[in-house]
Design an enzyme around this catalytic site. Structure first.
Site, mmCIF file in Angstrom:
data_model
loop_
_atom_site.group_PDB
_atom_site.id
_atom_site.type_symbol
_atom_site.label_atom_id
_atom_site.label_comp_id
_atom_site.label_asym_id
_atom_site.label_seq_id
_atom_site.Cartn_x
_atom_site.Cartn_y
_atom_site.Cartn_z
ATOM 1 C CB SER A 186 -8.564 1.066 5.753
ATOM 2 O OG SER A 186 -9.307 2.242 5.908
ATOM 3 C CB SER A 242 -7.942 3.920 2.755
ATOM 4 O OG SER A 242 -7.139 3.288 3.747
ATOM 5 C CE LYS A 257 -3.906 2.081 2.523
ATOM 6 N NZ LYS A 257 -4.810 1.936 3.689
#
Length: 485
Positions: free
Chosen positions: A178, A154, A79
């Protein structure tokens, strides 16, 4: 994609027998990205030169013989809020679009020690603020099951890349859900460890008392292997827990006889899609058939969780994002008249609307005259939410419910309604506020879109969480289904 459908142990055995090379795995990853990422848009930055160099080095080690770690040679995505030395880390923000870190996060170093291959950096909501990946300042990631729908957020890029077979596993971060929510939307496994179990050093902070790094994988066994590699105390992280790390993989026995499961009535009440509720009840009956017991419980302060979370997380974001001022790193506004103008212009140009919204909310909550009424009150309610879980865990081993109240929604459907978007995290936020572990595993489908089952455990009891998730997975077929891209 068939290569990445293999279980980790199967890939490992083929590498050991030299039936497969690390170069083959890396080739498969980049071929799949080339074929699918124009429609999915999971990646922001690719590390092709570095990945192929690592593959050549690892294949040399294969030829030389010797012991191989279980994650050896596996292609992984990271990420884009986890810093990687020499590889852009943008947090999907225009503010950091040119940020090239000079060090790597502890989890990245641990994966390097495990000899995994970093394929690239994954798209996300800007600074991890969002639940749909539509807040990326570059482009939205799309759900591999239906590209008209969001992948969640996210960590939407992290989830979509695994679901699409672009990487073997990925790392995401979870502040209010997330990892778990995008895992549910994309039909994969997402684990949020206990707060402090995995080092946050090198994770660009959103809300420091909530953020936690965890794995997104195709199955529970892989999740246990990755957690084994990244968990552990880190002196560089002041919130890191100095606890013994057990053998997570050995917990995957398939036996859940005698496990006591609490099912919060608040997680199956108003606002929960009937098809989601039906899938969760079916999962509970599956546990019952395996020898576990379950009964309804109450987490009475759940209704205050969303408001509590957004006050606390936004307050911490207001403080953490103050470092982005156009002076030290990131993008700097051109031709400011003075220092204050530099701050104002850099932040106005660099931050997106959702980030600005949360900074303003947090700054207001921390301001003189409002601190006690909002921030301090939210901290007290957070304690009550944690006590709710503590009380249930006196009599139960696990808590189970839906990961999200609905399956994925269409791109653009909720982006103009922040409050509705925030309420999508109603089932995951309380767990984050309590700092305890939870995993999302696929438990069904609604109109062709995956549904996630959330299994919640006691602090640092990831073994029981993984054991239950694995046992459920062994008696269902949901995790074996793949999107047709």
């Amino acid at each position: 994609m068939a290569l990445f459908d293999l279980r980790l142990q199967e890939v490992h055995n083929q590498l050991k027998k030299k039936e497969l090379s690390v170069g083959d795995l890396v080739d498969a990853s980049y071929s799949r990205i080339a074929a699918t990422d124009a429609s999915i848009q999971a990646f922001l930055t690719l590390n092709e030169e570095g990945a192929r160099a690592a593959a050549a080095e690892f294949d040399g080690a294969l030829t030389a013989g010797g012991e191989l770690g279980l994650l050896f040679g596996l292609p992984a995505g990271i990420k884009d809020n986890i810093v990687t030395e020499g590889l852009l880390t943008t947090c999907a923000s225009q503010f950091l679009r040119n940020y090239d870190p000079i060090y790597s996060a502890t989890v990245v170093k641990k994966l390097k020690s495990a000899q995994t291959v970093t394929i690239g950096k994954l798209n996300m909501d800007e600074f991890a603020m969002g639940g749909s990946n539509e807040n990326s300042s570059f482009y939205p990631t799309r759900n591999p099951w239906n590209t008209d729908y969001v992948p969640g957020g996210s960590s939407g890029g992290s989830a979509a890349s695994v679901a699409a077979g672009q990487v073997y596993f990925s790392l995401g971060s979870d502040t209010g859900g997330s990892i778990r929510q995008p895992a549910a939307y994309c039909g994969i496994v997402g684990l949020k460890p206990t707060y402090g179990l995995v080092s946050r050093y090198g994770l660009v902070a959103f809300a420091s008392s909530l953020d936690q790094i965890g794995p997104l994988t195709k199955n529970v066994e892989d999740s246990a292997y990755v957690l084994q590699a990244i968990a552990g105390y880190d002196a560089n992280d002041s919130t890191s827990a100095n606890v013994d790390i057990p053998d997570y993989v050995s917990a995957l026995t398939g036996d859940v006889k005698g496990l006591r499961i609490g099912v919060p009535k608040e997680y199956l009440g108003q606002g929960i899609d009937p098809k989601v509720k039906e899938a969760v009840i079916a999962a509970l009956k599956q546990f019952e058939s395996l020898g576990a017991t379950w009964e309804e419980v109450s987490l009475p302060h759940t209704e205050y969780a969303v408001a509590t979370y957004y006050l606390l997380a936004s307050s911490e974001a207001s403080s953490n994002l103050a470092r982005f001022d156009g002076v030290r790193y990131g993008v700097r506004a051109e031709n400011p008249d003075n220092l204050l103008e530099l701050y104002r212009k850099s932040r106005s140009q660099g931050f997106g609307s959702e980030v600005k919204r949360r900074i303003m909310l947090g700054t207001y909550a921390l301001s003189s005259g409002y601190y006690d009424a909002y921030y301090l009150k939210a901290q007290k309610v957070r304690t009550l939410i944690k006590q709710d879980f503590d009380n249930v865990f006196k009599d139960f081993d696990l808590i189970i419910g839906p990961t999200a109240p609905t399956p994925a929604f269409r791109i653009g459907e909720q982006v103009g309604d922040p409050l509705t978007m925030y309420l999508n995290d109603i089932c995951t936020i309380p767990v984050s506020l309590a700092g305890i572990p939870a995993i999302s595993v696929p438990c069904g489908f609604a109109d062709g879109l995956p549904i996630g089952l959330q299994i919640i455990g006691k602090a640092f009891d990831e073994r029981t969480v993984l054991r239950a998730a694995h046992a459920f997975e062994q008696h269902t077929e949901h995790h074996k289904q793949r999107p047709q891209l």
